[in-house]
Design a protein around this motif. Structure first.
Motif, PDB file in Angstrom:
ATOM      1  N   HIS A  25      -0.035  -1.338  38.388  1.00 36.39           N
ATOM      2  CA  HIS A  25       0.340   0.053  38.119  1.00 36.39           C
ATOM      3  C   HIS A  25       1.719   0.323  38.706  1.00 36.39           C
ATOM      4  N   ILE A  26       2.755   0.016  37.939  1.00 37.30           N
ATOM      5  CA  ILE A  26       4.123   0.091  38.458  1.00 37.30           C
ATOM      6  C   ILE A  26       4.960   1.198  37.821  1.00 37.30           C
ATOM      7  N   SER A  27       4.379   1.960  36.921  1.00 37.89           N
ATOM      8  CA  SER A  27       5.152   2.996  36.248  1.00 37.89           C
ATOM      9  C   SER A  27       4.314   4.263  36.136  1.00 37.89           C
ATOM     10  N   GLY A  28       4.905   5.385  36.550  1.00 32.79           N
ATOM     11  CA  GLY A  28       4.209   6.658  36.439  1.00 32.79           C
ATOM     12  C   GLY A  28       5.183   7.777  36.147  1.00 32.79           C
ATOM     13  N   ALA A  29       4.664   8.851  35.580  1.00 30.40           N
ATOM     14  CA  ALA A  29       5.471  10.035  35.302  1.00 30.40           C
ATOM     15  C   ALA A  29       4.619  11.269  35.539  1.00 30.40           C
ATOM     16  N   MET A  30       5.186  12.203  36.273  1.00 28.61           N
ATOM     17  CA  MET A  30       4.551  13.496  36.494  1.00 28.61           C
ATOM     18  C   MET A  30       5.453  14.544  35.860  1.00 28.61           C
ATOM     19  N   ARG A  31       4.826  15.485  35.163  1.00 24.43           N
ATOM     20  CA  ARG A  31       5.587  16.541  34.496  1.00 24.43           C
ATOM     21  C   ARG A  31       4.997  17.903  34.843  1.00 24.43           C
ATOM     22  N   ILE A  32       5.885  18.828  35.142  1.00 27.39           N
ATOM     23  CA  ILE A  32       5.512  20.241  35.195  1.00 27.39           C
ATOM     24  C   ILE A  32       6.125  20.849  33.948  1.00 27.39           C
ATOM     25  N   VAL A  33       5.262  21.316  33.052  1.00 32.57           N
ATOM     26  CA  VAL A  33       5.708  21.797  31.743  1.00 32.57           C
ATOM     27  C   VAL A  33       5.557  23.314  31.700  1.00 32.57           C
ATOM     28  N   THR A  34       6.689  24.012  31.535  1.00 31.14           N
ATOM     29  CA  THR A  34       6.655  25.462  31.360  1.00 31.14           C
ATOM     30  C   THR A  34       7.008  25.776  29.907  1.00 31.14           C
ATOM     31  N   SER A  35       6.846  27.020  29.531  1.00 33.70           N
ATOM     32  CA  SER A  35       7.197  27.426  28.162  1.00 33.70           C
ATOM     33  C   SER A  35       8.681  27.231  27.885  1.00 33.70           C
ATOM     34  N   ASN A  36       9.515  27.250  28.927  1.00 37.72           N
ATOM     35  CA  ASN A  36      10.961  27.166  28.746  1.00 37.72           C
ATOM     36  C   ASN A  36      11.558  25.798  29.021  1.00 37.72           C
ATOM     37  N   ARG A  37      10.861  24.954  29.806  1.00 37.27           N
ATOM     38  CA  ARG A  37      11.467  23.696  30.234  1.00 37.27           C
ATOM     39  C   ARG A  37      10.405  22.725  30.743  1.00 37.27           C
ATOM     40  N   THR A  38      10.713  21.437  30.641  1.00 40.15           N
ATOM     41  CA  THR A  38       9.866  20.398  31.219  1.00 40.15           C
ATOM     42  C   THR A  38      10.615  19.740  32.368  1.00 40.15           C
ATOM     43  N   TYR A  39       9.967  19.703  33.531  1.00 39.46           N
ATOM     44  CA  TYR A  39      10.507  19.048  34.724  1.00 39.46           C
ATOM     45  C   TYR A  39       9.794  17.710  34.865  1.00 39.46           C
ATOM     46  N   TYR A  40      10.531  16.657  35.166  1.00 47.74           N
ATOM     47  CA  TYR A  40      10.031  15.302  35.043  1.00 47.74           C
ATOM     48  C   TYR A  40      10.312  14.506  36.310  1.00 47.74           C
ATOM     49  N   ARG A  41       9.339  13.742  36.773  1.00 50.34           N
ATOM     50  CA  ARG A  41       9.526  12.850  37.920  1.00 50.34           C
ATOM     51  C   ARG A  41       8.904  11.498  37.606  1.00 50.34           C
ATOM     52  N   GLU A  42       9.710  10.448  37.720  1.00 50.57           N
ATOM     53  CA  GLU A  42       9.186   9.088  37.579  1.00 50.57           C
ATOM     54  C   GLU A  42       8.834   8.557  38.959  1.00 50.57           C
ATOM     55  N   PHE A  43       7.803   7.701  39.024  1.00 53.16           N
ATOM     56  CA  PHE A  43       7.414   7.126  40.300  1.00 53.16           C
ATOM     57  C   PHE A  43       6.690   5.798  40.068  1.00 53.16           C
ATOM     58  N   ASN A  44       6.570   5.025  41.132  1.00 52.22           N
ATOM     59  CA  ASN A  44       5.844   3.759  41.109  1.00 52.22           C
ATOM     60  C   ASN A  44       4.562   3.959  41.916  1.00 52.22           C
ATOM     61  N   PRO A  45       3.404   4.115  41.247  1.00 51.97           N
ATOM     62  CA  PRO A  45       2.166   4.391  41.971  1.00 51.97           C
ATOM     63  C   PRO A  45       1.811   3.306  42.995  1.00 51.97           C
ATOM     64  N   TYR A  46       2.066   2.049  42.659  1.00 48.82           N
ATOM     65  CA  TYR A  46       1.711   0.965  43.567  1.00 48.82           C
ATOM     66  C   TYR A  46       2.551   1.010  44.836  1.00 48.82           C
ATOM     67  N   ALA A  47       3.832   1.340  44.720  1.00 47.26           N
ATOM     68  CA  ALA A  47       4.713   1.408  45.885  1.00 47.26           C
ATOM     69  C   ALA A  47       4.376   2.605  46.780  1.00 47.26           C
ATOM     70  N   MET A  48       3.721   3.631  46.237  1.00 43.87           N
ATOM     71  CA  MET A  48       3.401   4.843  46.992  1.00 43.87           C
ATOM     72  C   MET A  48       1.987   4.826  47.563  1.00 43.87           C
ATOM     73  N   GLN A  49       1.235   3.777  47.331  1.00 43.22           N
ATOM     74  CA  GLN A  49      -0.183   3.808  47.669  1.00 43.22           C
ATOM     75  C   GLN A  49      -0.470   3.600  49.144  1.00 43.22           C
ATOM     76  N   SER A  50      -1.657   4.065  49.528  1.00 45.26           N
ATOM     77  CA  SER A  50      -2.226   3.812  50.840  1.00 45.26           C
ATOM     78  C   SER A  50      -3.644   3.340  50.576  1.00 45.26           C
ATOM     79  N   GLY A  51      -3.903   2.055  50.765  1.00 48.56           N
ATOM     80  CA  GLY A  51      -5.172   1.493  50.312  1.00 48.56           C
ATOM     81  C   GLY A  51      -5.138   1.406  48.806  1.00 48.56           C
ATOM     82  N   THR A  52      -6.081   2.038  48.139  1.00 46.69           N
ATOM     83  CA  THR A  52      -6.051   2.085  46.679  1.00 46.69           C
ATOM     84  C   THR A  52      -5.714   3.483  46.175  1.00 46.69           C
TER      85      THR A  52
END
Length: 103
Positions: A25-52
């Motif tokens: 699991h090396i690729s992830g994307a989180m989005r906050i989607v509003t009626s006017n705009r989409t805010y986007y964040r890419e992340f690496n779930p495996y690099a951010m993990q603690s345990g599983t």
């Protein structure tokens, strides 16, 4: 889904806990989607993990009009294994959404 009760600027903070996170699991994307705009964040779930467990958070300030909506989406890829959004317990909050009008 959140619907803005009045026009203004809103601080939006979302946090999502997910598991089980594996080495594939090396690729992830989180989005906050509003009626006017989409805010986007890419992340690496495996690099951010603690345990599983991996936790992704994101904050934005969004201009919203009356009746505009907010949703949060999360996608994870890179493995054939399924990732689950963690359920909260009374002592361990891992997935939540906070929205406050600030102006």
């Amino acid at each position: 889904t959140f619907t803005a009760p009045t026009t203004g600027r809103y601080q939006i903070h979302a946090e999502v806990g997910m598991s089980p996170v594996g080495s594939g699991h090396i690729s992830g994307a989180m989005r906050i989607v509003t009626s006017n705009r989409t805010y986007y964040r890419e992340f690496n779930p495996y690099a951010m993990q603690s345990g599983t467990l991996s936790v992704c958070s994101m904050s934005v300030i969004a201009d919203m009009d009356t009746s505009d909506t907010v949703t949060v989406t999360l996608s994870v890829s890179g493995s054939t294994k399924t990732i689950y959004v963690n359920a909260n317990t009374s002592t361990d909050l891992r997935t939540w959404l906070s929205i406050q009008m600030i102006a």
